[in-house]
Write an enzyme that holds these catalytic residues in place. Structure first.
Site, PDB file in Angstrom:
ATOM      1  N   CYS A 149      49.011  34.749  38.624  1.00 55.19           N
ATOM      2  CA  CYS A 149      48.607  34.612  40.028  1.00 55.19           C
ATOM      3  C   CYS A 149      47.141  34.980  40.223  1.00 55.19           C
ATOM      4  O   CYS A 149      46.793  36.163  40.258  1.00 55.19           O
ATOM      5  CB  CYS A 149      49.507  35.477  40.908  1.00 55.19           C
ATOM      6  SG  CYS A 149      49.063  35.442  42.650  1.00 55.19           S
ATOM      7  N   CYS A 152      46.363  36.972  43.373  1.00 56.67           N
ATOM      8  CA  CYS A 152      46.728  38.391  43.296  1.00 56.67           C
ATOM      9  C   CYS A 152      45.760  39.177  42.415  1.00 56.67           C
ATOM     10  O   CYS A 152      45.400  40.304  42.725  1.00 56.67           O
ATOM     11  CB  CYS A 152      48.120  38.564  42.693  1.00 56.67           C
ATOM     12  SG  CYS A 152      49.322  37.375  43.255  1.00 56.67           S
ATOM     13  N   ASP A 153      45.367  38.598  41.280  1.00 53.76           N
ATOM     14  CA  ASP A 153      44.717  39.403  40.248  1.00 53.76           C
ATOM     15  C   ASP A 153      43.259  39.070  39.962  1.00 53.76           C
ATOM     16  O   ASP A 153      42.608  39.792  39.198  1.00 53.76           O
ATOM     17  CB  ASP A 153      45.522  39.288  38.934  1.00 53.76           C
ATOM     18  CG  ASP A 153      46.950  39.818  39.107  1.00 53.76           C
ATOM     19  OD1 ASP A 153      47.139  40.717  39.950  1.00 53.76           O
ATOM     20  OD2 ASP A 153      47.864  39.337  38.421  1.00 53.76           O
TER      21      ASP A 153
END
Ligand code: NAP
Length: 323
Positions: A149, A152-153
């Protein structure tokens, strides 16, 4: 000839059975529990990657974008908090896997091995899983440099050299997005043409921070507790090299966990459940769906939680209208 060996035990009908325990299912549990509907959450089995209790966040490390946690929180801790909150209001949990559902008549039947849980309404929150490369090292390094992701990261890789695997819209979009953070992004694709839409391709091909490794596959990952590199092989020449990347994003597609509902609940061409616009209602009255199992666009914990809240309210109102 019947293959049934024993008559299953049948429980008293419950108001709500929730299948799946990621952010969507657990939010639905909190809301339905607080509405005095005493939900039963069939949360999945810990050994399974697709039926993991707590869902995909159990496979991540730090979550920095969930509102309310200004210093971030570990994925498993966040899901532990969701679960404790649902339990506090009386949600019951069954750490098992649903083996079959019968939604043809009410009360609905949810089978867990040799027990049938009857339910006046069902909330489906079985999530989706990211397809992985199938390397042994993936389990060790997921959340430690290996990610599925970018939203997200990506933030964790400011100034790094990272790589993305895949050639579809997801991979190309993620590679482009990741150039906001990384100094260099290598897109590794197994063929020499991208599957991604032309406009996304053009954007990536003209981005000076993106380098393309064509006809290349990832054979192994380097690093014990943190990713240090990816062993890549050119499928045309057989040449193997180690790419010194600190981050690798696998973007080779997702699959919704909808096998249980095939031919019963309506799905789109990619097997995601279809819910009515602005609602969590499926094609079967009394069956609601929320989270990634019906969302291939946003796929965020917060959007899944929001749709879990919708499903709980929809189920509560629907049950109310039945009485
Ligand atoms: P996808 O279109 O199925 O593409 C998957 C890519 O991964 C393909 O390039 C495929 O290679 C590669 N791949 C598959 N298995 C692999 C393996 N084991 N090893 C190495 N490479 C592998 O999946 P997606 O990109 O996630 O997109 C899914 C759907 O969502 C698509 O309909 C897409 O258009 C849509 N989407 C749209 C947007 C947008 O419009 N903003 C963004 C993301 C996704 P091959 O090409 O060789 O098969």
């Amino acid at each position: 000839m019947s293959t049934e060996t024993a008559t299953p035990a049948v429980t008293e009908p419950r108001d709500v059975v929730i299948i799946g325990s990621g952010p969507a299912g657990l939010t639905a549990a909190i809301y339905t529990a607080r509405a005095n509907l005493a939900p039963l959450v069939i949360e999945g089995e810990p050994s399974s990657s697709s039926d993991q209790p707590g869902g995909q966040l159990m496979l991540t490390t730090e979550v920095e974008n969930f509102p309310g946690f200004p210093d971030g929180i570990m994925g498993p801790e966040l899901m532990g908090n969701f679960r404790a909150q649902a339990q506090r209001f009386g949600a019951e949990f069954l750490t098992e896997k649903v083996t079959k559902v019968d939604l043809s008549a009410r009360p609905f039947k949810v089978y867990v091995r040799d027990t049938v849980y009857e339910a006046k309404s069902v909330i489906v929150s079985t999530g989706a899983r990211s397809l992985m490369l199938g390397l042994e090292a993936e389990q060790r390094l997921l959340g430690h440099g290996l990610s599925t992701c970018a939203t997200c990261d990506g933030f964790f890789f400011r100034g790094h050299h990272i790589a993305v695997v895949g050639g579809g819209d997801s991979a190309v979009e993620e590679a482009t997005f990741l150039t906001k953070f990384a100094d260099k992004v290598t897109l590794i694709h197994r063929r020499d043409t991208l599957r991604a839409s032309k406009i996304m391709q053009e954007r990536a091909l003209s981005n000076p921070k993106i380098e393309f490794l064509w006809n290349t596959v990832v054979d192994d990952l380097v690093g014990d507790d943190r990713l240090e590199g990816a062993v890549v092989r050119n499928v045309k020449t057989g040449e193997t090299t180690t790419l010194p990347v600190t981050g690798l994003f696998v973007a080779i597609g997702h699959r919704p966990n909808t096998d249980l509902f095939k031919g019963v609940l309506d799905t789109d061409e990619n097997d995601y459940l279809i819910t009515q616009p602005g609602s969590s209602a499926t094609n079967i009255e009394g069956v609601f769906a929320c989270g990634d199992v019906q969302d291939h666009t946003y796929r965020q914990a917060i959007t899944a939680a929001g749709s879990g809240c919708m499903a709980a309210i929809d189920a509560e109102r629907w049950l109310e209208a039945q009485h």
